[in-house]
Design an enzyme around this catalytic site. Structure first.
Site, mmCIF file in Angstrom:
data_model
loop_
_atom_site.group_PDB
_atom_site.id
_atom_site.type_symbol
_atom_site.label_atom_id
_atom_site.label_comp_id
_atom_site.label_asym_id
_atom_site.label_seq_id
_atom_site.Cartn_x
_atom_site.Cartn_y
_atom_site.Cartn_z
ATOM 1 N N ARG A 150 85.657 140.136 85.446
ATOM 2 C CA ARG A 150 86.583 139.981 84.297
ATOM 3 C C ARG A 150 86.154 140.354 83.128
ATOM 4 O O ARG A 150 86.477 140.590 82.061
ATOM 5 C CB ARG A 150 87.431 138.673 84.056
ATOM 6 C CG ARG A 150 88.249 138.469 85.323
ATOM 7 C CD ARG A 150 88.891 137.138 85.217
ATOM 8 N NE ARG A 150 89.714 136.425 86.315
ATOM 9 C CZ ARG A 150 90.787 136.964 86.948
ATOM 10 N NH1 ARG A 150 91.407 138.135 86.398
ATOM 11 N NH2 ARG A 150 91.321 136.520 88.291
ATOM 12 N N SER A 210 92.892 133.826 78.505
ATOM 13 C CA SER A 210 91.974 132.984 78.868
ATOM 14 C C SER A 210 90.656 133.853 78.317
ATOM 15 O O SER A 210 90.682 134.899 77.851
ATOM 16 C CB SER A 210 91.688 133.143 80.410
ATOM 17 O OG SER A 210 91.511 134.543 81.009
ATOM 18 N N ASP A 264 93.204 155.790 79.073
ATOM 19 C CA ASP A 264 93.483 157.064 78.650
ATOM 20 C C ASP A 264 94.897 157.263 77.724
ATOM 21 O O ASP A 264 94.638 157.884 76.761
ATOM 22 C CB ASP A 264 93.312 158.117 79.614
ATOM 23 C CG ASP A 264 92.043 158.198 80.264
ATOM 24 O OD1 ASP A 264 91.033 157.827 79.774
ATOM 25 O OD2 ASP A 264 92.018 158.959 81.318
ATOM 26 N N TYR A 290 96.003 129.707 82.599
ATOM 27 C CA TYR A 290 96.936 130.334 81.593
ATOM 28 C C TYR A 290 97.969 129.579 80.867
ATOM 29 O O TYR A 290 98.529 130.005 79.836
ATOM 30 C CB TYR A 290 97.757 131.452 82.363
ATOM 31 C CG TYR A 290 96.840 132.457 83.098
ATOM 32 C CD1 TYR A 290 96.100 133.397 82.126
ATOM 33 C CD2 TYR A 290 96.765 132.349 84.529
ATOM 34 C CE1 TYR A 290 95.353 134.153 82.722
ATOM 35 C CE2 TYR A 290 95.795 133.490 84.993
ATOM 36 C CZ TYR A 290 95.148 134.320 84.143
ATOM 37 O OH TYR A 290 94.343 135.291 84.956
ATOM 38 N N HIS A 318 90.441 145.543 84.042
ATOM 39 C CA HIS A 318 89.406 145.828 84.937
ATOM 40 C C HIS A 318 89.528 146.851 85.788
ATOM 41 O O HIS A 318 88.491 146.897 86.383
ATOM 42 C CB HIS A 318 89.076 144.386 85.538
ATOM 43 C CG HIS A 318 89.519 143.116 84.617
ATOM 44 N ND1 HIS A 318 88.813 142.698 83.358
ATOM 45 C CD2 HIS A 318 90.376 142.133 84.810
ATOM 46 C CE1 HIS A 318 89.087 141.629 83.038
ATOM 47 N NE2 HIS A 318 90.519 141.068 83.881
ATOM 48 N N ASN A 329 98.249 142.918 76.333
ATOM 49 C CA ASN A 329 97.493 142.142 77.206
ATOM 50 C C ASN A 329 97.738 142.853 78.599
ATOM 51 O O ASN A 329 98.607 142.893 79.407
ATOM 52 C CB ASN A 329 97.903 140.583 77.359
ATOM 53 C CG ASN A 329 97.253 139.907 78.492
ATOM 54 O OD1 ASN A 329 96.577 140.362 79.313
ATOM 55 N ND2 ASN A 329 97.291 138.588 78.335
ATOM 56 N N HIS A 381 93.819 138.535 75.573
ATOM 57 C CA HIS A 381 93.610 137.637 76.659
ATOM 58 C C HIS A 381 93.829 136.318 76.526
ATOM 59 O O HIS A 381 93.204 135.858 75.604
ATOM 60 C CB HIS A 381 92.393 138.089 77.547
ATOM 61 C CG HIS A 381 92.132 139.594 77.815
ATOM 62 N ND1 HIS A 381 92.690 139.957 78.769
ATOM 63 C CD2 HIS A 381 91.119 140.396 77.185
ATOM 64 C CE1 HIS A 381 92.397 141.412 78.832
ATOM 65 N NE2 HIS A 381 91.293 141.454 77.798
HETATM 66 C C1 DHK Z 1 95.431 137.950 82.340
HETATM 67 C C2 DHK Z 1 95.445 138.296 83.631
HETATM 68 O O1 DHK Z 1 96.289 138.386 84.345
HETATM 69 C C3 DHK Z 1 93.814 138.594 84.312
HETATM 70 O O2 DHK Z 1 94.003 139.555 85.264
HETATM 71 C C4 DHK Z 1 93.116 138.907 83.264
HETATM 72 C C5 DHK Z 1 94.306 138.007 81.294
HETATM 73 C C6 DHK Z 1 93.084 137.713 82.183
HETATM 74 C C7 DHK Z 1 94.419 136.641 80.370
HETATM 75 O O3 DHK Z 1 93.500 135.982 80.140
HETATM 76 O O4 DHK Z 1 95.367 136.754 79.673
HETATM 77 O O5 DHK Z 1 91.582 138.877 83.765
#
Ligand code: DHK
Length: 147
Positions: free
Chosen positions: A112, A103, A88, A24, A81, A75, A101
């Protein structure tokens, strides 16, 4: 008048900078929000930034955006997931929603790759790191009308 936009971050994103920096990055959420607030000012957007680890609180904010007709940069983090309830809520939005996201979720674990949110999003950004939030704001600025 500036167009309202909510920038909403879900669970564990308050720990950016500390959390799995190899995945991240080292930028904190406060730094992302500062950059987004500066860009929003340039774009003429009225931006509010929020983060929560509580799904009901997030759903309440999405309802607020629906009632305001606000654009949303979301985000959903882990709820991407798992959460039909958040999907909704997002389906009730009338202004565009951009799912972000940090990542590239498609290059990670298979679970994911599925998002409950993407079918109700106007656009999806993945893998651009913090720049993805800025791209989302630029996209919204081109699509939200001011009155
Ligand atoms: C951030 C998260 O906390 C993950 O649960 C996701 C996402 C991806 C991100 O890439 O910002 O799968």
């Amino acid at each position: 008048m500036s167009a309202p936009v909510l920038l909403l971050n879900g669970p564990n994103l308050g720990r950016l900078g500390l959390r799995e920096p190899d995945v991240y990055g080292s930028t904190t959420l406060a730094e992302i929000e500062t950059a987004c607030t500066a860009l929003a000012g340039e774009l003429g957007l009225d931006l509010a930034c929020r983060q929560t680890d509580h799904e009901g609180e997030m759903i309440g904010w999405v309802h607020e955006a629906a009632d305001l007709g606000a654009g949303v940069v979301l985000n959903p983090a882990g709820w991407t997931h798992t959460s039909v309830a958040l999907r909704d809520a997002c389906a009730q939005l009338t202004a565009p929603l951009v799912e972000v996201h940090l990542s590239n979720v498609h290059a990670r674990e298979p679970f994911r790759a599925h998002s409950y949110i993407s079918p109700v999003a106007a656009a999806v950004v993945a893998g651009m790191g913090p720049e993805g939030y800025l791209a989302a704001l630029r996209y919204l600025a081109g699509r939200l009308t001011t009155s």
